[in-house]
Motif scaffolding. Structure first.
Motif, mmCIF file in Angstrom:
data_model
loop_
_atom_site.group_PDB
_atom_site.id
_atom_site.type_symbol
_atom_site.label_atom_id
_atom_site.label_comp_id
_atom_site.label_asym_id
_atom_site.label_seq_id
_atom_site.Cartn_x
_atom_site.Cartn_y
_atom_site.Cartn_z
ATOM 1 N N GLY A 103 0.805 -1.209 0.000
ATOM 2 C CA GLY A 103 0.000 0.000 0.000
ATOM 3 C C GLY A 103 0.837 1.257 0.000
ATOM 4 N N MET A 104 2.027 1.186 0.590
ATOM 5 C CA MET A 104 2.918 2.333 0.631
ATOM 6 C C MET A 104 3.385 2.722 -0.767
ATOM 7 N N PHE A 105 3.574 1.736 -1.640
ATOM 8 C CA PHE A 105 4.081 1.999 -2.980
ATOM 9 C C PHE A 105 2.983 2.097 -4.039
ATOM 10 N N LEU A 106 1.740 1.827 -3.684
ATOM 11 C CA LEU A 106 0.663 1.711 -4.677
ATOM 12 C C LEU A 106 0.487 2.991 -5.482
ATOM 13 N N SER A 107 0.352 4.100 -4.804
ATOM 14 C CA SER A 107 0.061 5.356 -5.496
ATOM 15 C C SER A 107 1.139 5.714 -6.495
ATOM 16 N N SER A 108 2.401 5.580 -6.091
ATOM 17 C CA SER A 108 3.498 5.937 -6.982
ATOM 18 C C SER A 108 3.559 5.021 -8.201
ATOM 19 N N VAL A 109 3.423 3.718 -7.981
ATOM 20 C CA VAL A 109 3.502 2.761 -9.098
ATOM 21 C C VAL A 109 2.364 2.979 -10.079
ATOM 22 N N VAL A 110 1.136 3.117 -9.582
ATOM 23 C CA VAL A 110 -0.024 3.281 -10.458
ATOM 24 C C VAL A 110 0.065 4.584 -11.239
ATOM 25 N N HIS A 111 0.418 5.693 -10.549
ATOM 26 C CA HIS A 111 0.471 6.988 -11.222
ATOM 27 C C HIS A 111 1.521 6.996 -12.332
ATOM 28 N N ASN A 112 2.712 6.529 -12.051
ATOM 29 C CA ASN A 112 3.762 6.531 -13.067
ATOM 30 C C ASN A 112 3.477 5.553 -14.201
ATOM 31 N N SER A 113 2.752 4.479 -13.906
ATOM 32 C CA SER A 113 2.456 3.482 -14.939
ATOM 33 C C SER A 113 1.479 4.034 -15.960
ATOM 34 N N HIS A 114 0.363 4.630 -15.526
ATOM 35 C CA HIS A 114 -0.589 5.125 -16.528
ATOM 36 C C HIS A 114 -0.062 6.386 -17.210
ATOM 37 N N THR A 115 0.929 7.064 -16.608
ATOM 38 C CA THR A 115 1.545 8.212 -17.281
ATOM 39 C C THR A 115 2.450 7.759 -18.420
ATOM 40 N N ALA A 116 3.145 6.657 -18.225
ATOM 41 C CA ALA A 116 4.105 6.168 -19.219
ATOM 42 C C ALA A 116 3.553 5.067 -20.097
ATOM 43 N N VAL A 117 2.237 4.882 -20.124
ATOM 44 C CA VAL A 117 1.673 3.753 -20.854
ATOM 45 C C VAL A 117 1.953 3.847 -22.351
ATOM 46 N N GLN A 118 2.021 5.075 -22.905
ATOM 47 C CA GLN A 118 2.251 5.200 -24.347
ATOM 48 C C GLN A 118 3.628 4.694 -24.740
ATOM 49 N N TRP A 119 4.635 4.809 -23.839
ATOM 50 C CA TRP A 119 5.969 4.310 -24.153
ATOM 51 C C TRP A 119 6.077 2.818 -23.853
ATOM 52 N N LEU A 120 5.439 2.376 -22.790
ATOM 53 C CA LEU A 120 5.474 0.949 -22.469
ATOM 54 C C LEU A 120 4.801 0.113 -23.547
ATOM 55 N N SER A 121 3.711 0.637 -24.128
ATOM 56 C CA SER A 121 2.963 -0.121 -25.131
ATOM 57 C C SER A 121 3.753 -0.310 -26.418
ATOM 58 N N LYS A 122 4.766 0.556 -26.658
ATOM 59 C CA LYS A 122 5.537 0.460 -27.890
ATOM 60 C C LYS A 122 6.794 -0.377 -27.735
ATOM 61 N N LEU A 123 7.080 -0.807 -26.514
ATOM 62 C CA LEU A 123 8.192 -1.717 -26.303
ATOM 63 C C LEU A 123 7.760 -3.145 -26.595
ATOM 64 N N ASN A 124 8.709 -3.981 -26.948
ATOM 65 C CA ASN A 124 8.406 -5.394 -27.200
ATOM 66 C C ASN A 124 7.876 -6.055 -25.925
ATOM 67 N N PRO A 125 6.867 -6.950 -26.037
ATOM 68 C CA PRO A 125 6.335 -7.596 -24.828
ATOM 69 C C PRO A 125 7.385 -8.309 -23.997
ATOM 70 N N THR A 126 8.465 -8.763 -24.620
ATOM 71 C CA THR A 126 9.513 -9.471 -23.883
ATOM 72 C C THR A 126 10.655 -8.550 -23.451
ATOM 73 N N HIS A 127 10.508 -7.255 -23.679
ATOM 74 C CA HIS A 127 11.548 -6.306 -23.276
ATOM 75 C C HIS A 127 11.701 -6.334 -21.757
ATOM 76 N N LYS A 128 12.924 -6.394 -21.268
ATOM 77 C CA LYS A 128 13.160 -6.531 -19.828
ATOM 78 C C LYS A 128 12.632 -5.344 -19.046
ATOM 79 N N VAL A 129 12.777 -4.134 -19.601
ATOM 80 C CA VAL A 129 12.286 -2.943 -18.904
ATOM 81 C C VAL A 129 10.774 -3.014 -18.729
ATOM 82 N N ARG A 130 10.089 -3.382 -19.804
ATOM 83 C CA ARG A 130 8.623 -3.472 -19.722
ATOM 84 C C ARG A 130 8.191 -4.562 -18.751
#
Length: 846
Positions: A103-130
């Motif tokens: 719960g301590m990390f939830l807000s930060s992870v969720v907020h940054n994830s939906h902010t960067a979704v356009q870049w994550l979606s363009k990476l290969n599904p097997t990309h280590k960063v993604r």
């Protein structure tokens, strides 16, 4: 104190910095990749996709590698050194400690994830960063308390719009990325046990989050219908991608539970609007899960189908359209299930093909048994529809099995030869393919004809034509040429009726998740043939390369009309004295086609604006020419038939005069319109007590009127001989024996330990009462048609009741029988509807 830092501020600060660095590095990597892909575009267009800072410099390959290293190290710090280290710390292994850390990390992870979704979606599904980023998302969603997750979803409902998308919709895309990324763990390079566990846990978490998200946000977004619709669409697409992956029954149950929650919250109207054209894919998945070996999965699928139909019915939606979509894709789903069983080495004979569909048949029976007394989703007035829907689905399954049977010894399912013919086999006609006698009592004709009748020419002509062509092939295998010709005439009428409504025609599309992978491709090559046969699909899609292949054209329909009309005439010619019937059928068809041509010309000229585009004028001209060509072809066939009936060269050009001349030159036996009544009574055999495959066409104790095929007629006349040919009693007796012979063989093969006796004629009540209760009887007796127009078409029949030896007694009982459709028709047999008896003096049949 408002000036004091809030709790766990340092953890959020570290995570935010790690995610920010990773996001910016991913942006650079993705934009450089897009620039390379679009190298042919102008530099202005390529730079427009980058931020202002990124436009100032061009990155070299070395700098790209540097950014990839930064992205990997930053997400590794976030995942390994912060999230994973806290999750594995011995001090926080209690349930409360684990929940508090997540719960301590939830807000930060969720907020940054939906902010960067356009870049994550363009990476290969097997990309280590993604993968590491999305593993962080799965960790906090799985371990964080539900209260905190609900609070986070609530805050995203009122969040600011980002790039015309709300934060909620963007986060749903993040969960969709999780499903595609974790499916990559099925690659052989990963541990099979680990990959299966990771997929199952991630999909379980996503399904649970979908329930919480819909429950928390649906009412809040009531003032924003567009956003609520976008959320519903995203959640349903997410759940469909989960259900489409073969996983454990627990995961399938959770996903189905999430779908039920969406349907309950959104209602049928919002649900159907959200799924759109994906409704056919939901039907595919529901039918596939209804054939699961897991009882709980089948029960949940049945529950969801009942909920869907019940909700649509209560909200006043078009329940018939939903049923039409489901029934249309059912043959493909059934064929796919058969192919999957064959690929796993579970199918070797025709019996195995029938057995692999038992779970689906049982599930459909459960839908049919829905009771409004103990289920408030089902109204009493909905029951007839559910019963009809389940009956049609059972008929579709029968139809697929019939199509597999028609392949005979050449049947191959996913490169595996299947032994279709077993037991005693015999050809139905001369030069015919030998078929098992055990199929003799199967209601194959009735099932295929019922499947064809479900589809209307206005909306689903391709599916109706597809089943009618199957029925035609079935009749040809039995040597029933007139019934095959009648089926083709019905097919031609379907095409003619569909032409004015061609813009309303709907055809199904392929389901992408089922067609990915080498093994899936082999399976779907077999299954797609049952969605739309290759031969029919070629005709529908070969008319014009400029047209939309999802909808047939008038030119393709005109081509089908010409082909089936010619083939129908050739099939009529294979039996005697059917020229008049062929003439009347083609005459009615020609009238429909000519009316269609006139209506199309009127709509193209008077009903449209004068400002037409050039290609529209050309298409209209080609369509009218194709229809006129089809009309001319039918007219040419009519002319040839008329010449054969002496309507052109003869003195009297009246068709009814030709009919009467034909009557005088042919006896009732030689017209090809001889009928018998078939009845089974006595001790009921096991085959007629229960059936888990194609049901029997003949109910025990019921009666059917059957048209005698040309093969049985020829055999009967040969047995009578030339001296006894005019003795009608002997002729009728031989006709009954010839028709009953294959039926007796089938009964004695399936019940070899039972006593089965043949009865010639229409037995009366006294005979039935004096018979042995441990004996089964097959009664076949010739009946005479009573028609006001000709001897070929008949709906009412008469027969003498009692022993055939008393044919010329002073008085006898006459049984009058009536059926639903006039013979000949696309069915060679029909159950009796009305039966009456009266006493006649003298020879009633003279």
């Amino acid at each position: 104190d408002e000036f004091s830092p809030h709790r766990h501020w340092l953890a959020e600060l570290l995570l935010n910095e790690c995610f920010a660095i990773c996001s910016q590095s991913c942006e650079a990597i993705v934009n450089k990749s897009l620039h390379r892909l679009n190298h042919g575009n102008s530099s202005k267009d390529a730079n427009a996709k980058q931020s202002v800072f990124r436009r100032r410099l061009q990155l070299s390959p070395k700098e790209i590698s540097y950014h990839e290293s930064i992205a990997y190290h930053s997400i590794t710090i976030a995942y390994d050194l912060i999230l994973r280290r806290h999750a594995t710390d011995d001090r926080f292994q209690s349930k409360e400690g684990t929940s508090r850390v997540a719960g301590m990390f939830l807000s930060s992870v969720v907020h940054n994830s939906h902010t960067a979704v356009q870049w994550l979606s363009k990476l290969n599904p097997t990309h280590k960063v993604r993968q590491l980023w999305l593993l962080s998302v799965m960790y906090v969603l799985q371990e964080a308390p539900e209260v905190i997750i609900r609070k986070q979803f609530f805050s995203m409902c009122d969040g600011q719009m980002m790039s015309s998308e709300s934060q909620l919709v963007r986060f749903i895309k993040v969960m969709k990325l999780c499903t595609t990324s974790f499916q990559a763990f099925t690659d052989p390079q990963f541990s099979s046990r680990m990959s299966a566990w990771l997929m199952q846990e991630s999909f379980n978490t996503i399904s649970a989050c979908a329930i919480v998200l819909v429950d928390e946000c649906f009412e809040i977004l009531s003032s924003k219908p567009f956003e609520r619709q976008r959320m519903t669409e995203g959640v349903l697409q997410l759940l469909l991608s989960i259900i489409a992956v073969p996983l454990s029954s627990v995961t399938q149950l959770r996903a189905l539970g999430s779908v039920s929650q969406v349907l309950e919250k959104a209602g049928a109207a919002c649900f159907l609007q959200a799924v759109g054209n994906n409704l056919q894919h939901w039907g595919r998945m529901l039918f596939a899960l209804m054939n699961s070996k897991s009882l709980s999965v089948r029960s949940m699928s049945v529950d969801l189908i009942i909920s869907l139909f019940g909700s649509v019915y209560k909200e006043g939606g078009c329940i018939a359209e939903v049923a039409q979509v489901f029934v249309t894709i059912l043959p493909e789903t059934v064929a796919r299930e058969i192919a999957l069983h064959s690929a796993n080495g579970l199918i070797h004979t025709n019996g195995c093909v029938e057995k692999c569909m038992w779970p689906l048949r049982r599930a459909l029976a459960d839908v049919e048994d829905a009771n409004p007394v103990d289920d408030d989703r089902v109204e009493t007035t909905l029951l007839p529809f559910l019963r009809q829907f389940c009956r049609i689905c059972q008929a579709i399954i029968d139809g697929v099995i019939v199509e597999i049977r028609l392949q005979g010894e050449n049947c191959r399912i996913v490169d595996t030869h299947i032994k279709i013919l077993s037991g005693n086999v015999r050809p139905y006609h001369e030069n015919g393919v030998p078929l098992p006698t055990s199929w003799m009592f199967d209601a194959d004709e009735e099932s295929v004809f019922e499947a064809a009748n479900f589809f209307s020419p206005e909306t689903s002509p391709a599916q109706k034509i597809r089943w009618l062509m199957t029925l035609k092939r079935l009749h040809e295998s039995k040597g029933q040429w007139v019934e095959a010709a009648e089926t083709l005439i019905l097919c031609a009428r379907t095409v003619a009726d569909a032409i004015p409504h061609i813009k309303n025609v709907w055809r199904p599309s392929k389901f992408a998740p089922w067609n990915s992978g080498k093994e899936a491709e082999r399976v779907m090559i077999f299954a797609n043939e049952y969605l739309e046969p290759f031969s029919l699909r070629n005709i529908l899609e070969s008319s014009s390369p400029k047209s939309d292949n999802s909808r047939p054209t008038i030119i393709s329909f005109a081509k089908i009309l010409t082909l089936v009309s010619k083939e129908a005439v050739s099939l009529y010619d294979k039996e005697k004295s059917m020229v008049s019937l062929a003439y009347s059928r083609l005459q009615d068809l020609l009238k429909i086609v000519m009316d269609t041509v006139e209506d199309h010309i009127f709509q193209s000229s008077g009903g449209q604006s004068r400002r037409w585009a050039k290609h529209q004028k050309q298409n209209t001209t080609e369509e009218i020419a194709a229809l006129r060509k089809a009309s001319a072809s039918i007219n040419e066939l009519l002319t040839k038939l008329a010449e054969r009936m002496h309507l052109i060269a003869g003195e009297d050009n009246s068709i009814w005069s030709a009919f009467s001349n034909q009557k005088k030159s042919s006896s009732a036996i030689e017209t090809g319109a001889t009928y018998v009544r078939v009845t089974l009574f006595g001790k009921k055999l096991r085959r007629f007590q229960e059936s888990t495959t194609i049901p029997t066409f003949l109910d025990w104790g019921g009666a059917h009127i059957c048209r005698v095929p040309d093969v049985a007629m020829s055999k009967a006349l040969r047995n009578v001989g030339s001296n006894a040919k005019n003795q009608m009693v002997e002729v009728e007796r031989e006709i009954s024996k010839a028709f009953a012979e294959p039926l007796l063989l089938a009964l004695r093969e399936e019940a070899s330990d039972e006593k089965i006796t043949f009865v010639n004629g229409l037995p009366d009540e006294s005979f039935c009462k004096t018979t042995d209760s441990e004996e089964a009887f097959l009664a076949v007796g010739v009946v005479h048609s009573r028609s006001s127009t000709d001897d070929v078409q008949a709906k009412r029949f008469h027969g003498r009741k009692g022993s055939t030896s008393n044919q010329f007694s002073p008085t006898h009982i006459v049984t009058e029988i009536q059926v639903a459709k006039p013979f000949p028709c696309p069915l060679s047999r029909q159950p009796t509807l009305v039966t009456t008896e009266f006493l006649s003096a003298g020879d009633f049949f003279a």
